[in-house]
Every structure is written in structure tokens, then in C-alpha cells.
Design a protein around this motif. Sequence first.
Motif, PDB file in Angstrom:
ATOM      1  N   ASN A 113       0.966  -1.381   0.056  1.00 36.63           N
ATOM      2  CA  ASN A 113      -0.293  -0.240  -0.075  1.00 36.63           C
ATOM      3  C   ASN A 113       0.775   1.286   0.065  1.00 36.63           C
ATOM      4  O   ASN A 113       0.764   1.997  -0.893  1.00 36.63           O
ATOM      5  N   HIS A 115       4.128   1.406  -0.364  1.00 41.76           N
ATOM      6  CA  HIS A 115       5.230   1.322  -1.195  1.00 41.76           C
ATOM      7  C   HIS A 115       6.701   2.047  -0.610  1.00 41.76           C
ATOM      8  O   HIS A 115       7.526   2.067  -1.455  1.00 41.76           O
ATOM      9  N   ARG A 290       3.123  -6.701  -6.456  1.00 40.87           N
ATOM     10  CA  ARG A 290       2.020  -5.506  -6.377  1.00 40.87           C
ATOM     11  C   ARG A 290       2.632  -4.298  -6.085  1.00 40.87           C
ATOM     12  O   ARG A 290       2.216  -3.460  -6.900  1.00 40.87           O
ATOM     13  N   ALA A 291       3.385  -4.056  -4.938  1.00 38.84           N
ATOM     14  CA  ALA A 291       3.853  -2.980  -4.601  1.00 38.84           C
ATOM     15  C   ALA A 291       4.899  -2.241  -5.780  1.00 38.84           C
ATOM     16  O   ALA A 291       4.489  -0.999  -6.172  1.00 38.84           O
ATOM     17  N   TYR A 293       4.701  -2.792  -9.149  1.00 37.58           N
ATOM     18  CA  TYR A 293       3.695  -2.523 -10.292  1.00 37.58           C
ATOM     19  C   TYR A 293       3.145  -1.241 -10.040  1.00 37.58           C
ATOM     20  O   TYR A 293       3.051  -0.323 -10.937  1.00 37.58           O
ATOM     21  N   GLU A 294       2.426  -0.915  -9.124  1.00 35.39           N
ATOM     22  CA  GLU A 294       1.772   0.320  -8.505  1.00 35.39           C
ATOM     23  C   GLU A 294       2.680   1.629  -8.577  1.00 35.39           C
ATOM     24  O   GLU A 294       2.393   2.495  -8.939  1.00 35.39           O
ATOM     25  N   GLN A 297       3.628   2.387 -11.986  1.00 34.97           N
ATOM     26  CA  GLN A 297       2.497   3.321 -12.461  1.00 34.97           C
ATOM     27  C   GLN A 297       2.627   4.651 -12.225  1.00 34.97           C
ATOM     28  O   GLN A 297       2.244   5.444 -12.992  1.00 34.97           O
ATOM     29  N   GLU A 298       2.776   4.705 -10.874  1.00 34.39           N
ATOM     30  CA  GLU A 298       2.892   5.944 -10.341  1.00 34.39           C
ATOM     31  C   GLU A 298       3.806   6.882 -10.676  1.00 34.39           C
ATOM     32  O   GLU A 298       3.606   8.146 -10.945  1.00 34.39           O
ATOM     33  N   GLN A 307       5.136  -6.046 -14.882  1.00 36.03           N
ATOM     34  CA  GLN A 307       3.888  -5.792 -15.273  1.00 36.03           C
ATOM     35  C   GLN A 307       3.073  -7.391 -15.625  1.00 36.03           C
ATOM     36  O   GLN A 307       2.193  -7.636 -15.189  1.00 36.03           O
ATOM     37  N   TYR A 310       2.831  -9.370 -12.441  1.00 37.61           N
ATOM     38  CA  TYR A 310       1.563  -8.833 -11.886  1.00 37.61           C
ATOM     39  C   TYR A 310       0.255  -9.359 -12.391  1.00 37.61           C
ATOM     40  O   TYR A 310      -0.734  -9.801 -11.669  1.00 37.61           O
ATOM     41  N   TYR A 314      -2.213 -11.669 -10.141  1.00 43.08           N
ATOM     42  CA  TYR A 314      -3.244 -11.016  -9.599  1.00 43.08           C
ATOM     43  C   TYR A 314      -4.375 -10.659 -10.527  1.00 43.08           C
ATOM     44  O   TYR A 314      -5.562 -10.192  -9.991  1.00 43.08           O
TER      45      TYR A 314
END
Length: 338
Positions: A113, A115, A290-291, A293-294, A297-298, A307, A310, A314
Motif C-alpha cells: 500500500n 510502497h 504488487r507494490a 507494479y503500482e 505506474q505512479e 507488469q 503482476y 493478480y
Amino acid sequence: MQKQIITILGPGSWGTALAQVLDDNGHEVRLWGHLSEQVQEINQEHTNQRYFKDVRLSETIQAYTDLKQALTNTDAILFVVPTKVTRLVAQQVTQVLNHPVRVLHASKGLEPNSHQRLSTILEEEIPEHLRSDIIVVSGPSHAEEAIVRDITLITAASKDLEQARYAQELFSNAYFRLYSNTDVIGVETAGALKNIIAVGAGILAGLGYGDNAKAAIITRGLAEITRLGVRMGADPLTYSGLSGVGDLIVTGTSKHSRNWRAGYALGQGQDLESIEASMGMVIEGLSTTRAAYELAQELGVYMPITQGIYQVIYENRPIKEAIQDMMTNEFKEENEWS
């Protein structure tokens, strides 16, 4: 170095291996954990059978379930707990710690969450007057080999070089050697993100692909690890060192690696739930995927391997479809950074 009292938080495989290294160096070593049966086994049988079937630990290593007792008069605290509970354990430490200590960690991951890197979490949760600058201990190391005193070289990183040198002196001996570094961002991101690539390497092996594919994913995986790390402020040279390419090789090519084994099982067609249940240990690469990948993206960082993994984990995307997508991506220059 003068004899130190070291409290290791987390009697897992790596925490136990590091405890034995420090005990070999003549330090007083305390292992803290929350499972009373495991603590009792370490103290009475001098074994940790959950992780090491045929290894007897030094009788001078003491284990505790009482955190306050484990921290009494300690010189240094070494966090070796799963990423997802690092913040909680740091908060517990702050509640009972009553004197300044050196703070080290040897875990590898990004907090779900938020990261955040683990040193950042420790800086936030442990007040400055109770700690040193955080020292990161990371690099190519299987606990199964370190515990039997196989030759191991890793990195100690801290923003304060003197703190990194403290860790060097603390751990180094005839079979275990540390190199100092001040690039905390680089060392931490390398240690965390290589677990993702190890999952991917395991997937390819599970599918039956050979050495060509192994070399491809390790090399291109290192490129995207570096790409994200540099965007976060790391020195790109760190990724060519022990904590970068060294750790990626050892984790992405060995059956000792739980991340590689998890990927291999995925490639063999096993479902994620059964893999996690059978492993019996935290598979950091899954949550880190997940962390990362997010975060990518950010920050707008191109990470096609991350990616793809992921999407497989997920989004239940078929593995071969994800591979085909990566193989047909737009052409890039090898040293392209965007």
C-alpha cells in the motif's frame, strides 16, 4: 571489535543464520520471536527444525518471547521480520526500548500500500534519540549456505558510512564478509525487486524454458530494477554490485530461493493458494510484485516483466499469453531508460 549484545527480531531462516554468524564472532546474540514452541526449541534443543533440519545452533544463542527482556541493555537491534509486519514490530520496539541502539535490518521488500522502503518505515516509527541511522544488510545470500559457514559476501548500507562500517566489523569473519555502501535506496530497491524477477525466472523454468530464457529475464530484469531504482534516487552503479546483480543471480537461479520455487510451481500449473500453503514461509516476491507494479505506474516507469508477472498473479492472466505479449512489445534500445 568489542563484544556486542545483538537482538535479532525474527527467528526465521535468515535471522537464525545471521545469529550464528554473530555468535561465531563472539557477540552475545538474542533471538526474539512470538512462537513459544520455536523459542523453547532454540533454547533447549539448540535447533530450528522448521528451517534447518540438520543444523545444530550454538548453545550460547538465547531466544525470547518477551520483547522487553530481549532488548534489555542491547547494543543493536537487527530486524529480520516479514515486510508486512515491519512497521508493527518497530512500533512494539519503540514502546519498550529505553536507551539508544544501532538499528539494522536484513529484510527485503516494499511495504504493501505505502510502497515504502523498510529503512523509511524504521525511521518513521523509531524516534531519532533511540536509534542510529538505519543500516541495511543485503546481498546474495542463501540462509541454507550461510548457516553451514559457506563463503558469503554481502553489503552493509547506511547514509552514515560509519554505521555501515560498524556492520562490517560486526559480521565479517573468515567465511562471511561485508562491503560498505552509502546508497541505501539502491541497496534496498535491489534487494526487494530482485524477488519479482526470481519469481519470473522460476515460472520460465517451470514451463520448461532453458538457459537462454534464464539469461534474458535476469538481464532485462536487472534493467527494469535499475530503471525504477534510479527514478527513486538510487546510484545506478549499485545495481552492478553484490546487492544488485549478485543478489539477482543467486535468487533467480537457485532452488534454495522460495521466490524461484514459487514461480516454478506457477509455471508447472499449481495455483497460488496451494503454493503459499505448501511453502510455509513468506514469499516476499508476490507482495513486492504488487507494490512495484503500482509504484511503476505512479512514477511512469517502464517495467514490462514486473507488469507481466503482476497480471499472472493478480489478474489471472494465462502465463504464456503474458510471455507472448512481452516478446512482441515495441522494440527498444538496450540502454534505453524510458
